[in-house]
Write an enzyme that holds these catalytic residues in place. Structure first.
Site, short mmCIF file in Angstrom:
data_model
loop_
_atom_site.label_atom_id
_atom_site.label_comp_id
_atom_site.label_asym_id
_atom_site.label_seq_id
_atom_site.Cartn_x
_atom_site.Cartn_y
_atom_site.Cartn_z
N LYS A 18 -97.48 27.16 -38.64
CA LYS A 18 -96.59 26.60 -37.61
C LYS A 18 -96.35 25.12 -37.86
CE LYS A 18 -99.80 24.07 -35.23
NZ LYS A 18 -99.84 22.61 -35.27
N PRO A 103 -102.05 25.32 -46.07
CA PRO A 103 -103.00 24.23 -46.33
C PRO A 103 -104.08 24.14 -45.24
CG PRO A 103 -100.72 23.44 -46.42
CD PRO A 103 -100.66 24.87 -45.99
N ALA A 105 -106.69 22.35 -42.73
CA ALA A 105 -106.75 21.10 -41.94
C ALA A 105 -105.51 20.24 -42.18
CB ALA A 105 -108.04 20.31 -42.25
N MET A 108 -101.14 22.72 -39.70
CA MET A 108 -100.24 23.88 -39.69
C MET A 108 -100.92 25.14 -39.17
SD MET A 108 -98.08 23.23 -43.15
CE MET A 108 -96.72 24.21 -42.56
N ALA A 109 -102.09 24.95 -38.57
CA ALA A 109 -102.80 26.03 -37.86
C ALA A 109 -103.12 27.24 -38.72
CB ALA A 109 -102.03 26.44 -36.60
N GLY A 111 -106.08 28.22 -39.80
CA GLY A 111 -107.24 28.94 -39.26
C GLY A 111 -106.82 29.83 -38.10
N ASP A 145 -104.00 27.49 -30.59
CA ASP A 145 -102.82 27.80 -31.40
C ASP A 145 -102.74 29.28 -31.80
OD1 ASP A 145 -102.15 25.13 -31.35
OD2 ASP A 145 -102.89 24.69 -33.38
P1 ATP Z 1 -105.64 22.84 -35.91
O1 ATP Z 1 -105.26 24.30 -35.70
O2 ATP Z 1 -106.93 22.49 -35.24
O3 ATP Z 1 -104.51 21.87 -35.74
P2 ATP Z 1 -105.29 22.56 -38.69
O4 ATP Z 1 -104.04 23.33 -38.63
O5 ATP Z 1 -105.15 21.10 -39.00
O6 ATP Z 1 -106.11 22.76 -37.40
P3 ATP Z 1 -106.83 24.58 -40.06
O7 ATP Z 1 -106.48 24.89 -41.46
O8 ATP Z 1 -106.50 25.57 -39.02
O9 ATP Z 1 -106.25 23.15 -39.76
O10 ATP Z 1 -108.41 24.32 -40.06
C1 ATP Z 1 -109.11 23.36 -39.33
C2 ATP Z 1 -110.60 23.55 -39.64
O11 ATP Z 1 -111.00 24.83 -39.17
C3 ATP Z 1 -110.92 23.58 -41.14
O12 ATP Z 1 -111.23 22.31 -41.63
C4 ATP Z 1 -112.08 24.52 -41.24
O13 ATP Z 1 -113.31 23.82 -41.22
C5 ATP Z 1 -112.04 25.38 -39.98
N1 ATP Z 1 -111.72 26.81 -40.20
C6 ATP Z 1 -112.30 27.84 -39.59
N2 ATP Z 1 -111.76 29.01 -39.97
C7 ATP Z 1 -110.80 28.73 -40.85
C8 ATP Z 1 -109.88 29.53 -41.59
N3 ATP Z 1 -109.86 30.85 -41.51
N4 ATP Z 1 -108.99 28.88 -42.36
C9 ATP Z 1 -108.99 27.53 -42.43
N5 ATP Z 1 -109.87 26.73 -41.78
C10 ATP Z 1 -110.76 27.32 -40.98
#
Ligand code: ATP
Length: 313
Positions: A18, A103, A105, A108-109, A111, A145
């Site tokens: 996203k 990517p 962290a 772009m959500a 996780g 998210d």
């Molecule tokens: P947010 O959704 O909090 O804005 P983001 O989009 O910046 O996060 P994500 O890739 O969702 O980043 O990951 C944030 C953190 O969640 C990672 O640094 C990691 O430690 C943890 N994490 C847990 N499960 C996952 C997963 N399946 N994929 C990626 N990261 C994960």
């Protein structure tokens, strides 16, 4: 191929990344969260999650960002699988394989996408038969998210972002994503935002009328001008080089650019596919961003790629 997949007992679900076209952050609440008014927009950059019966619980991550993802109980996909197992009459350990293109962290959500995909995949694997509403409730328990990753499209998010109202947005938009090395942890970015705004009165968040009318009109130029993110200054404060990267993309002709969520990915909007190709080549050649990707939005929410009994939300 494992015995489980060979016998057809595996389910594969895709979930989109996203962007936040707008992210308005309200005052910090007593529980530490912030009320948001955000406009989520799913784009065609996907993680693919496969679940299959196994002797032990296991998360395996493949793809270019694999080593950045935790593979234990704190992986959102593992947490999602346990939530569904609690509802199932017959479940059992599962291997969860995440083919990761989103990517880590990067704002772009990714996780959350994996969590949403795993909810649907496990529901199908164990034939739980949860309704869409029940899956949405579990998604909201899993993270702010996650409900949007289930839904996809373009939607206004309120509360912590988990309360969604779909937006009727007729356009298709071509994005160029400038990725950065190293992620930005979301809690640190919110903390920096609070620090930068200390002593200022922060109004309750509301979606902007300019953005809504740009989306209703399907007008990329108006949309480019209406992109806003209250976390952008905090991301720039923590990673000053991002400000320069945003300027480079705008100088190369992007219609607008914005830090995605808590960053550090910067999303540039272009007029059409040709504009996106030109911008991605220019950005990559300039060396301003270590990695550049293109993606079209809006994209669908979670959807089944392979299952013994096909189902989409
Ligand atoms: P947010 O959704 O909090 O804005 P983001 O989009 O910046 O996060 P994500 O890739 O969702 O980043 O990951 C944030 C953190 O969640 C990672 O640094 C990691 O430690 C943890 N994490 C847990 N499960 C996952 C997963 N399946 N994929 C990626 N990261 C994960």
């Amino acid at each position: 191929m494992s015995a489980a997949s060979a016998s057809g007992r595996s389910v594969t679900v895709r979930a989109p990344a996203k962007l936040n076209l707008e992210l308005t952050v309200g005052p910090r609440r007593p529980d530490g969260y912030h009320d948001l008014a955000t406009v989520f927009h799913a784009v065609g950059l996907h993680d693919e999650v496969t679940v299959e019966p196994a002797d032990d619980w296991e998360v395996v991550v493949t793809g270019p960002y694999a080593e950045l993802v935790p593979c234990g109980a704190d992986n959102l996909a593992m947490r999602a699988a346990h939530l569904i197992a609690e509802q199932a009459t017959s479940s059992g350990p599962a291997r969860i394989t995440i083919d990761k293109e989103i990517p880590v962290a990067g704002g772009m959500a990714g996780g959350s996408a994996d969590g949403a995909a795993t909810l649907l995949a496990c529901d199908l694997l164990w034939e739980v038969g949860l309704s869409r509403g029940e899956l949405e409730e579990l998604a909201a328990d899993l993270g702010s998210d996650v409900p949007f990753a289930l839904a996809g499209g373009t939607a206004i998010g309120s509360g912590r972002g988990e309360q969604l109202v779909p937006v009727l947005a007729p356009g298709r938009y071509e994005w160029v994503l400038a990725l950065s090395e190293g992620g930005l942890p979301t809690p640190e970015v919110y903390a920096e935002c609070d620090r930068l705004r200390a002593g200022r009165r922060v109004p309750d968040p509301e979606p902007s009328e300019d953005l809504m009318s740009a989306l209703r009109a399907g007008d990329p130029r108006a949309l480019g001008a209406a992109l806003t993110n209250d976390l952008q200054d905090a991301a720039f404060s923590l990673r000053p080089e991002l400000r320069g990267l945003l300027e480079v993309g705008l100088d190369f002709g992007a219609l607008g650019g914005i830090v995605s969520g808590s960053g550090p990915t910067i999303a540039f909007l272009t007029a059409d596919v040709e504009g996106a190709l030109d911008l991605s080549v220019a950005l990559a050649a300039s060396g301003a961003a270590p990695e550049v990707k293109r993606a079209t939005g809006p994209a669908h929410g979670v959807h089944v790629v392979r299952s013994p009994s096909l189902r989409s939300l």
